[in-house]
Design a protein around this motif. Structure first.
Motif, PDB file in Angstrom:
ATOM      1  N   PHE A 626       9.604  18.697  93.557  1.00 38.97           N
ATOM      2  CA  PHE A 626       8.715  18.290  94.657  1.00 38.97           C
ATOM      3  C   PHE A 626       9.492  17.667  95.816  1.00 38.97           C
ATOM      4  O   PHE A 626       9.250  16.526  96.221  1.00 38.97           O
ATOM      5  CB  PHE A 626       7.651  17.317  94.151  1.00 38.97           C
ATOM      6  N   CYS A 627      10.439  18.443  96.342  1.00 39.81           N
ATOM      7  CA  CYS A 627      11.269  17.963  97.445  1.00 39.81           C
ATOM      8  C   CYS A 627      11.160  18.883  98.653  1.00 39.81           C
ATOM      9  O   CYS A 627      10.376  19.827  98.673  1.00 39.81           O
ATOM     10  CB  CYS A 627      12.725  17.836  96.998  1.00 39.81           C
ATOM     11  N   ASP A 628      11.987  18.606  99.635  1.00 35.46           N
ATOM     12  CA  ASP A 628      12.024  19.367 100.869  1.00 35.46           C
ATOM     13  C   ASP A 628      12.108  20.867 100.581  1.00 35.46           C
ATOM     14  O   ASP A 628      12.817  21.298  99.666  1.00 35.46           O
ATOM     15  CB  ASP A 628      13.251  18.912 101.672  1.00 35.46           C
ATOM     16  N   SER A 629      11.378  21.655 101.365  1.00 35.22           N
ATOM     17  CA  SER A 629      11.314  23.102 101.146  1.00 35.22           C
ATOM     18  C   SER A 629      12.698  23.735 101.179  1.00 35.22           C
ATOM     19  O   SER A 629      13.012  24.611 100.362  1.00 35.22           O
ATOM     20  CB  SER A 629      10.413  23.739 102.207  1.00 35.22           C
ATOM     21  N   LYS A 630      13.539  23.277 102.084  1.00 33.76           N
ATOM     22  CA  LYS A 630      14.901  23.815 102.166  1.00 33.76           C
ATOM     23  C   LYS A 630      15.649  23.590 100.860  1.00 33.76           C
ATOM     24  O   LYS A 630      16.349  24.474 100.353  1.00 33.76           O
ATOM     25  CB  LYS A 630      15.643  23.154 103.324  1.00 33.76           C
ATOM     26  N   GLU A 631      15.493  22.401 100.297  1.00 34.27           N
ATOM     27  CA  GLU A 631      16.176  22.068  99.050  1.00 34.27           C
ATOM     28  C   GLU A 631      15.650  22.915  97.899  1.00 34.27           C
ATOM     29  O   GLU A 631      16.429  23.446  97.095  1.00 34.27           O
ATOM     30  CB  GLU A 631      16.003  20.580  98.749  1.00 34.27           C
ATOM     31  N   GLU A 632      14.326  23.059  97.804  1.00 39.29           N
ATOM     32  CA  GLU A 632      13.749  23.831  96.715  1.00 39.29           C
ATOM     33  C   GLU A 632      14.154  25.310  96.814  1.00 39.29           C
ATOM     34  O   GLU A 632      14.432  25.956  95.806  1.00 39.29           O
ATOM     35  CB  GLU A 632      12.233  23.671  96.709  1.00 39.29           C
ATOM     36  N   LYS A 633      14.193  25.841  98.023  1.00 40.13           N
ATOM     37  CA  LYS A 633      14.584  27.238  98.191  1.00 40.13           C
ATOM     38  C   LYS A 633      16.051  27.452  97.833  1.00 40.13           C
ATOM     39  O   LYS A 633      16.429  28.491  97.280  1.00 40.13           O
ATOM     40  CB  LYS A 633      14.311  27.683  99.627  1.00 40.13           C
ATOM     41  N   GLU A 634      16.873  26.465  98.126  1.00 37.85           N
ATOM     42  CA  GLU A 634      18.292  26.575  97.772  1.00 37.85           C
ATOM     43  C   GLU A 634      18.459  26.557  96.250  1.00 37.85           C
ATOM     44  O   GLU A 634      19.278  27.302  95.693  1.00 37.85           O
ATOM     45  CB  GLU A 634      19.067  25.417  98.404  1.00 37.85           C
ATOM     46  N   LEU A 635      17.682  25.746  95.574  1.00 34.95           N
ATOM     47  CA  LEU A 635      17.724  25.713  94.115  1.00 34.95           C
ATOM     48  C   LEU A 635      17.160  26.997  93.524  1.00 34.95           C
ATOM     49  O   LEU A 635      17.678  27.522  92.529  1.00 34.95           O
ATOM     50  CB  LEU A 635      16.942  24.500  93.603  1.00 34.95           C
ATOM     51  N   ALA A 636      16.110  27.522  94.143  1.00 34.18           N
ATOM     52  CA  ALA A 636      15.521  28.788  93.695  1.00 34.18           C
ATOM     53  C   ALA A 636      16.516  29.928  93.847  1.00 34.18           C
ATOM     54  O   ALA A 636      16.621  30.812  92.991  1.00 34.18           O
ATOM     55  CB  ALA A 636      14.246  29.082  94.469  1.00 34.18           C
ATOM     56  N   ALA A 637      17.264  29.899  94.943  1.00 34.97           N
ATOM     57  CA  ALA A 637      18.255  30.946  95.177  1.00 34.97           C
ATOM     58  C   ALA A 637      19.358  30.918  94.126  1.00 34.97           C
ATOM     59  O   ALA A 637      20.028  31.934  93.885  1.00 34.97           O
ATOM     60  CB  ALA A 637      18.856  30.777  96.572  1.00 34.97           C
ATOM     61  N   ASP A 638      19.535  29.755  93.480  1.00 42.31           N
ATOM     62  CA  ASP A 638      20.535  29.625  92.426  1.00 42.31           C
ATOM     63  C   ASP A 638      19.980  30.044  91.074  1.00 42.31           C
ATOM     64  O   ASP A 638      20.663  29.923  90.055  1.00 42.31           O
ATOM     65  CB  ASP A 638      21.032  28.180  92.371  1.00 42.31           C
ATOM     66  N   GLY A 639      18.714  30.494  91.047  1.00 46.96           N
ATOM     67  CA  GLY A 639      18.122  31.001  89.809  1.00 46.96           C
ATOM     68  C   GLY A 639      17.224  30.034  89.081  1.00 46.96           C
ATOM     69  O   GLY A 639      16.752  30.328  87.980  1.00 46.96           O
ATOM     70  N   MET A 640      16.955  28.883  89.673  1.00 48.53           N
ATOM     71  CA  MET A 640      16.075  27.906  89.027  1.00 48.53           C
ATOM     72  C   MET A 640      14.648  28.071  89.517  1.00 48.53           C
ATOM     73  O   MET A 640      14.396  28.577  90.603  1.00 48.53           O
ATOM     74  CB  MET A 640      16.574  26.480  89.320  1.00 48.53           C
ATOM     75  N   HIS A 641      13.688  27.635  88.700  1.00 50.76           N
ATOM     76  CA  HIS A 641      12.281  27.653  89.050  1.00 50.76           C
ATOM     77  C   HIS A 641      11.817  26.224  89.329  1.00 50.76           C
ATOM     78  O   HIS A 641      12.438  25.267  88.864  1.00 50.76           O
ATOM     79  CB  HIS A 641      11.440  28.260  87.916  1.00 50.76           C
ATOM     80  N   LEU A 642      10.728  26.086  90.045  1.00 52.38           N
ATOM     81  CA  LEU A 642      10.249  24.754  90.414  1.00 52.38           C
ATOM     82  C   LEU A 642       8.755  24.643  90.202  1.00 52.38           C
ATOM     83  O   LEU A 642       8.018  25.598  90.436  1.00 52.38           O
ATOM     84  CB  LEU A 642      10.594  24.447  91.880  1.00 52.38           C
ATOM     85  N   TRP A 643       8.336  23.470  89.765  1.00 56.20           N
ATOM     86  CA  TRP A 643       6.905  23.220  89.577  1.00 56.20           C
ATOM     87  C   TRP A 643       6.169  23.279  90.904  1.00 56.20           C
ATOM     88  O   TRP A 643       6.655  22.785  91.917  1.00 56.20           O
ATOM     89  CB  TRP A 643       6.713  21.834  88.949  1.00 56.20           C
ATOM     90  N   ARG A 644       4.975  23.867  90.858  1.00 59.05           N
ATOM     91  CA  ARG A 644       4.102  23.890  92.027  1.00 59.05           C
ATOM     92  C   ARG A 644       2.746  23.337  91.584  1.00 59.05           C
ATOM     93  O   ARG A 644       2.016  23.995  90.852  1.00 59.05           O
ATOM     94  CB  ARG A 644       3.988  25.322  92.573  1.00 59.05           C
ATOM     95  N   ASN A 645       2.430  22.125  92.016  1.00 57.93           N
ATOM     96  CA  ASN A 645       1.255  21.385  91.550  1.00 57.93           C
ATOM     97  C   ASN A 645       0.050  21.649  92.440  1.00 57.93           C
ATOM     98  O   ASN A 645       0.018  21.217  93.580  1.00 57.93           O
ATOM     99  CB  ASN A 645       1.572  19.889  91.526  1.00 57.93           C
ATOM    100  N   LEU A 646      -0.961  22.362  91.911  1.00 53.07           N
ATOM    101  CA  LEU A 646      -2.213  22.608  92.635  1.00 53.07           C
ATOM    102  C   LEU A 646      -3.391  21.910  91.956  1.00 53.07           C
ATOM    103  O   LEU A 646      -4.542  22.331  92.108  1.00 53.07           O
ATOM    104  CB  LEU A 646      -2.462  24.114  92.725  1.00 53.07           C
ATOM    105  N   ASN A 647      -3.119  20.829  91.229  1.00 51.59           N
ATOM    106  CA  ASN A 647      -4.178  20.145  90.491  1.00 51.59           C
ATOM    107  C   ASN A 647      -5.286  19.649  91.405  1.00 51.59           C
ATOM    108  O   ASN A 647      -6.467  19.808  91.097  1.00 51.59           O
ATOM    109  CB  ASN A 647      -3.585  18.982  89.692  1.00 51.59           C
ATOM    110  N   ASN A 648      -4.929  19.048  92.513  1.00 52.80           N
ATOM    111  CA  ASN A 648      -5.961  18.479  93.381  1.00 52.80           C
ATOM    112  C   ASN A 648      -6.900  19.554  93.913  1.00 52.80           C
ATOM    113  O   ASN A 648      -8.128  19.389  93.910  1.00 52.80           O
ATOM    114  CB  ASN A 648      -5.318  17.718  94.537  1.00 52.80           C
ATOM    115  N   ALA A 649      -6.332  20.658  94.363  1.00 46.81           N
ATOM    116  CA  ALA A 649      -7.162  21.727  94.924  1.00 46.81           C
ATOM    117  C   ALA A 649      -8.108  22.305  93.876  1.00 46.81           C
ATOM    118  O   ALA A 649      -9.310  22.501  94.140  1.00 46.81           O
ATOM    119  CB  ALA A 649      -6.274  22.823  95.500  1.00 46.81           C
ATOM    120  N   TYR A 650      -7.590  22.581  92.681  1.00 49.90           N
ATOM    121  CA  TYR A 650      -8.427  23.170  91.641  1.00 49.90           C
ATOM    122  C   TYR A 650      -9.440  22.159  91.080  1.00 49.90           C
ATOM    123  O   TYR A 650     -10.522  22.553  90.637  1.00 49.90           O
ATOM    124  CB  TYR A 650      -7.566  23.762  90.534  1.00 49.90           C
ATOM    125  N   CYS A 651      -9.108  20.878  91.102  1.00 52.21           N
ATOM    126  CA  CYS A 651     -10.095  19.870  90.705  1.00 52.21           C
ATOM    127  C   CYS A 651     -11.227  19.805  91.731  1.00 52.21           C
ATOM    128  O   CYS A 651     -12.404  19.689  91.359  1.00 52.21           O
ATOM    129  CB  CYS A 651      -9.426  18.494  90.567  1.00 52.21           C
TER     130      CYS A 651
END
Length: 859
Positions: A626-651
C-alpha cells in the motif's frame, strides 16, 4: 550626719555609673548585648541549635527566648499548613512561642522553618515531623526494605489515580516469579489463572497486599536456584488491567546459594564450513555457532551451552564453555559422542561480568520447547514429544542429527495459471473445531470442490502463546506446535498439491517479539537495546508492532533470506505473502509520508525476491505494501504481487450505499494486484449489513445474501488474482471485533444448511469454475470494459470481458431495492445465461430485479 553622707555617696555612685554607661554605649558598635539581643532562655538552648522534631501524632512544643526589642515570628517552606505558631509577635524581654502540628496522615516526612526576627537579629529554627509509618505509599512497596531470600516478604500495592486499578472493587492477583538468567522462573500461576496462592488481600481502598511466607525461597519452591530478583505484575482477575503497565522488580539478597562463575574466554577460529545455528558434522557430532557482536563491536564476557548432552551442567570445560572467534563475531562449541537418533534440548548461557545472565534458545532451531504453553497443546494436535527438560530455563531449542524423513508424493508442483489464482486466506485456529492441521486436512475436499487453487495460511512460524493470529513471531525456523508437528505441515502441503492447490505462507519479517533470541541478546528494560545489531529501539515508521527489524542491517538481510530459502526447500511451499512490507525501511516517516516512494525499501524487497527466485524461480510473492504507485509498479515489474484492498467499496455496496462504492480500483492491466473484498484485517461485509444495512439489507437474510452474490459477480469475474477470506462464501456475519480483534471466532459450518447462504456459496463455486475452465478470459491479455462507479449505481452496473480468441463474458447487476433495466454492454443477440445454462435472446437492456444480477457468456 553620718546617714546624710552615706546617701550623698550613693547618689554620686549612681551618677558616676550612669555616666559610664552613657559613655560606653555611645562608643560601642556591639548592639547584641543591648537593645537588639536574641538569646534562648534556659531549657531552650537545644531547640535553638537543633530545631523542633515532632512524631507523626498531633502535638505541641515551645521555645523561650529573650529579645532586646519588639520581635516577629513566621513559618516558611513549600507547605506550612500542617503547623502553626502562637504568638507571632511580641515586645522586648522574655517571650515564649508555641509550635503546634497536626497528625501526619501522609507517608512522607514534613519540614518547615520558624524564623524569629528582632531588629537586625534573626534566628532560623527547623521544624520537622516524621512520616506516618502506617501510610502506604503509591505504587509497589515491600517490607522489609532489604529483602532476604530466607525471610518472609510483604508486598503491597497502592493504586494512584493514574493506575488502571484505581477504584477497582474486584479481586486482585500478583503475577510473580524469580527472575534468573533473563527468565521468570517458578511462576505459581499462568497469567489468566487465578489461584489463592497469588490472590492479594484488600487492606483499604485501592490498597492490596500479599505475604510470601514462611520465606521467599519456600514460597516459590525455588530449591537451589539463587533468588536475587523478583519480577512482579499486579493485575485484576481477568488480566485486562495492570496496576502498573511495565513489569516491576524487587532485588533480593541470597546468602545461601551462589550462581555459576564463568572462566576466562578461550579463543579459537570457527571450524570451516560452519554457519550460525546448528551444524550437523557427522552422525555423532554437532557444532553450535552463536553470533554475538553488537553495533559497537563489543560482545558478551562469556558464553556456554547447557543441555541434555551435558546433563544441563554449567562448567568451564569442553562440554559447556564455548570458544570465541572475534573475526567472525561468533562463539562456538563442537559436541561429540552424540546419539544420532536422539532429540537433544539445549540453551545458550551468556552474559557479562557485571552480572547480566541470559538463557537463549537457538534462533535457527526447527523445534522449540515452551514450558508455559506446550502443556496446553492436546496430544491429538501434536503427537511427538514435548517433554520439557528439568534443567531448562524458559524456551529451549532442540536438534536431532538424523532428522525424520518425509516422502513427498508431489515433488514438482507448479501453479497452473498464476495470473488467475483465487487464493483462500485461511486461519487454522478458526477454520475447524480442532483448530489445527488435522481439521484443515478434513476440509481440503471442500476447498477443492469450491474451486480454490491456492491456500494462504496465516502465520504458522512459532509465535508467542498458542492462541494467536500469528503476527507475533519469535522463532522463524520452527513451525508452531499449536497447529501440528513438522510432519503434519508437510502432509498438509503435499495434500494441497495433490488437490491442485498451491500453498502460500504468510510471513512476518517486519518485527519479532521479545522472546526472539536476537532481541533477548541485546535488551534494555522492555525494549531492544541501542547496541542491538538486528533491531531498532523505536521503529522509524508509524506502524510499529513489537520490536522492529532493521532491514538495512546485513545480519537481518542474511537471516531473512536464509529463512525464506529454508521454507521453500524444507516445506515445498509455493510462495509467500509478506506482512507489512511498508515497514521494511529505515527512513523516518509519519502516516502521511510512510507511503512515499522509498528506493531503499524497493532494493530490500528486490533482494529478498531474488533470494526466493534463486531457490524457486516460479515462487509466488505477495506484498502487503500500500505505497506510492511508482514504487508498487517497480516491485511488480520485478515479479512480485501486491495486495489491493477494496473492502470499503464492497462493504458499501453490500449495505446498499452508492457513496464510495466504486469497484474501479480493483483492476489494472498488469496482473500483479491481488484484489480482495475481505481479509483477516477487515470488517466482514455480512456483519456490516446486519448493523448498518439500508432497508431490507439490514433486516432480511435473503436480501443480504443476494446483495453479497451480486458483489461476488463483480469480483470473481474481474481479471487478475483474487483472494477470499475464509467463510466469506457463506456470508459470515460475525464481527472482526468478536472476542477481541484477534480473538477466536465461532464456527458456523451449519450456515451451508441454510438455502440462502448455500446459494451464495454456489455462486462462488460457479464463478471459480468459470475462471478455472477459461483462464484466457481472466488473463492480462483479455479486454475489460466495465461501468462500476458511483454514477452507475441507479441505472445498474455492467462488465464486459473479451479474450483474444473472442470469448465474451457479460455481467449486469442491480444494487438498488427496485427492479431496473440495465443497459447491455455488448451486442444484443443470442447469449447463454451462465448460471442456468439456457440460451437467451438479449436486447439493448436487461431487466434485473432488486439485488439481482445476470451473467452471460457467448460460448
Amino acid at each position: 550626719m553620718k546617714i546624710i553622707n552615706q546617701r550623698k555617696n550613693s547618689v554620686l555612685w549612681h551618677l558616676i555609673c550612669f555616666s559610664l554607661v552613657l559613655a560606653f554605649t555611645a562608643c560601642s558598635d556591639d548592639k547584641e548585648e543591648f537593645q537588639e539581643y536574641l538569646t534562648p532562655a534556659s531549657g531552650s538552648e537545644s531547640i535553638f541549635e537543633q530545631g523542633f522534631s515532632f512524631g507523626e501524632a498531633a502535638s505541641s512544643q515551645s521555645v523561650s527566648f529573650e529579645a532586646g526589642q519588639q520581635w516577629t515570628a513566621e513559618l516558611s517552606g513549600e507547605d506550612t499548613g500542617w503547623c502553626n505558631i502562637n504568638p507571632a509577635k511580641g515586645t522586648s524581654g522574655k517571650a515564649t512561642i508555641m509550635v503546634s502540628v497536626g497528625k501526619n496522615e501522609t507517608g512522607k516526612a514534613r519540614t518547615a522553618q520558624l524564623n524569629i526576627i528582632s531588629g537586625s537579629k534573626k534566628k532560623e529554627i527547623s521544624v520537622t515531623q516524621a512520616a506516618n509509618a502506617m501510610v502506604v505509599p503509591d505504587g509497589l512497596s515491600f517490607t522489609p526494605a532489604a529483602p532476604d531470600a530466607d525471610q518472609p516478604l510483604v508486598i503491597t500495592f497502592k493504586a494512584d489515580a493514574k493506575s488502571a486499578l484505581y477504584g477497582h472493587k474486584g479481586e486482585v492477583y500478583v503475577h510473580i516469579g524469580v527472575v534468573s538468567e533473563g527468565t521468570w522462573l517458578f511462576v505459581p500461576a499462568d497469567w489468566a489463572e487465578n489461584t489463592d496462592k497469588c490472590k492479594m488481600t484488600s487492606t483499604e481502598a485501592n490498597v492490596w497486599s500479599i505475604t510470601l511466607t514462611p520465606n521467599i525461597r519456600e514460597w516459590f519452591g525455588s530449591g537451589k536456584t539463587p533468588v536475587n530478583r523478583l519480577g512482579i505484575v499486579i493485575r485484576n482477575a481477568d488480566g485486562s488491567k495492570k496496576g502498573v503497565e511495565s513489569d516491576s522488580f524487587i532485588e533480593v539478597t541470597d546468602t545461601k546459594y551462589e550462581g555459576f562463575v564463568p572462566g576466562e574466554i578461550k579463543t579459537a577460529a570457527v571450524p570451516a564450513g560452519m554457519v550460525e545455528g546448528i551444524n550437523v558434522v557427522d552422525n555423532s557430532t554437532v557444532t553450535l555457532v552463536l553470533y554475538d557482536k553488537d553495533t559497537n563491536g563489543n560482545h558478551k564476557d562469556f558464553a556456554h551451552v547447557v543441555g541434555d548432552f551435558n546433563n544441563w551442567t554449567l562448567s568451564n570445560d569442553e562440554k559447556s564453555q564455548m570458544y570465541r572467534d572475534d573475526t567472525s563475531g561468533c562463539w562456538w562449541i563442537t559436541l561429540t559422542g552424540l546419539d544420532a537418533s536422539k532429540e537433544y534440548a539445549f540453551q545458550y548461557y551468556v552474559g557479562t561480568k557485571e552480572g547480566e545472565v541470559i538463557r537463549l534458545a537457538d534462533a535457527y532451531a526447527e523445534k522449540i520447547l515452551d514450558p508455559d504453553n506446550d502443556k496446553y497443546i492436546p496430544a491429538s494436535t501434536y503427537s511427538e514429544s514435548m517433554a520439557y527438560p528439568e534443567g531448562g530455563v524458559g524456551i529451549v531449542s532442540t536438534f536431532k542429527i538424523q532428522k525424520d524423513s518425509y516422502n513427498w508424493k508431489v515433488n514438482d508442483f507448479k501453479i497452473a495459471n498464476p495470473e488467475q489464482l483465487v487464493i483462500y486466506e485461511l486461519h487454522l485456529r478458526d477454520f475447524t473445531a480442532s483448530s489445527d492441521i488435522n481439521g484443515a486436512m478434513g476440509k481440503l475436499s471442500y476447498l477443492k470442490a469450491m474451486g480454490v487453487n491456492a491456500i494462504e495460511l496465516m502465520p504458522v512460524q512459532e509465535f508467542d502463546g498458542n492462541d494467536s493470529w500469528g503476527y507475533n513471531p519469535c522463532f522463524f525456523f520452527a513451525m508452531d506446535k499449536a497447529y501440528g508437528t513438522k510432519a503434519m505441515y508437510k502432509q498438509f502441503i503435499d495434500a494441497c498439491h495433490e488437490a491442485g492447490m498451491a500453498v502460500i505462507f504468510d510471513v512476518v519479517y517486519n518485527h519479532a517479539t521479545g522472546n526472539n533470541p536476537f532481541a533477548k541478546l541485546y535488551w534494555n528494560g522492555d525494549k531492544t537495546a541501542k547496541n542491538n545489531p538486528y533491531f531498532n529501539v523505536e521503529a522509524p515508521h508509524p506502524y510499529s508492532v513489537f520490536h522492529d527489524f532493521n532491514h538495512e542491517s546485513p545480519l537481518v538481510r542474511k537471516f531473512v533470506k536464509r529463512n525464506l530459502q529454508f521454507l521453500l526447500k524444507e516445506y515445498k511451499v509455493d510462495g509467500f505473502r509478506f506482512d507489512l512490507t511498508k515497514g521494511f525501511t529505515q527512513t523516518s516517516s509519519t502516516e502521511g509520508t510512510a507511503s512515499n516512494y522509498d528506493g531503499k525499501r524497493v532494493a530490500i524487497l528486490k533482494d529478498y525476491n531474488a533470494a526466493i527466485k534463486e531457490t524457486k524461480n516460479d515462487a509466488y510473492v505477495i506484498l502487503e505494501h500500500f505505497c506510492d504507485s511508482k514504487e508498487e509498479k517497480e516491485l511488480a515489474a520485478d515479479g512480485m504481487h501486491l495486495w489491493r484492498n477494496l473492502n470499503n467499496a464492497y462493504c458499501q455496496s453490500a449495505m446498499g450505499y452508492s457513496q464510495d462504492s466504486s469497484f474501479g480500483g480493483l483492476y489494472e492491466e498488469t496482473p500483479a494486484w491481488v484484489g480482495f473484498m475481505e481479509s483477516h484485517d477487515e470488517e466482514r461485509m455480512a456483519y456490516k449489513q446486519t448493523q448498518w444495512g439500508d432497508g431490507v439489507l439490514k433486516t432480511d437474510l435473503k436480501a443480504r445474501m443476494e446483495q453479497l452474490e451480486l458483489n461476488t459477480t463483480f469480483f470473481l469475474t474481474v481479471p487478475g488474482p483474487k483472494m477470499v477470506w475464509q467463510f466469506g462464501e457463506m456470508g459470515y456475519d460475525i464481527s472482526i471485533e468478536e472476542n477481541g480483534r484477534t480473538g477466536k471466532k465461532p464456527l458456523h459450518w451449519e450456515y451451508l444448511d441454510n438455502a440462502d447462504r448455500k446459494e451464495l456459496h454456489d455462486v462462488y463455486v460457479d464463478l471459480m469454475k468459470l475462471r478455472n475452465d477459461y483462464p484466457e478470459l481472466f488473463s492480462s491479455s483479455a479486454a475489460l470494459t466495465w461501468k462500476v462507479g458511483t454514477a452507475d449505481w441507479n441505472n445498474g452496473r455492467s462488465l464486459l470481458l473479451e479474450s483474444v480468441a473472442g470469448k465474451k463474458l457479460v455481467v449486469v447487476g442491480n444494487f438498488t431495492h427496485a427492479a431496473i433495466d440495465v443497459a447491455f454492454p455488448a451486442a444484443a443477440g443470442n447469449w447463454k445465461d451462465y448460471f442456468t445454462g439456457k440460451d437467451e435472446t438479449v436486447g439493448a437492456k436487461v431487466n434485473v430485479p432488486a439485488h439481482g444480477y445476470k451473467v452471460y457468456i457467448n460460448f
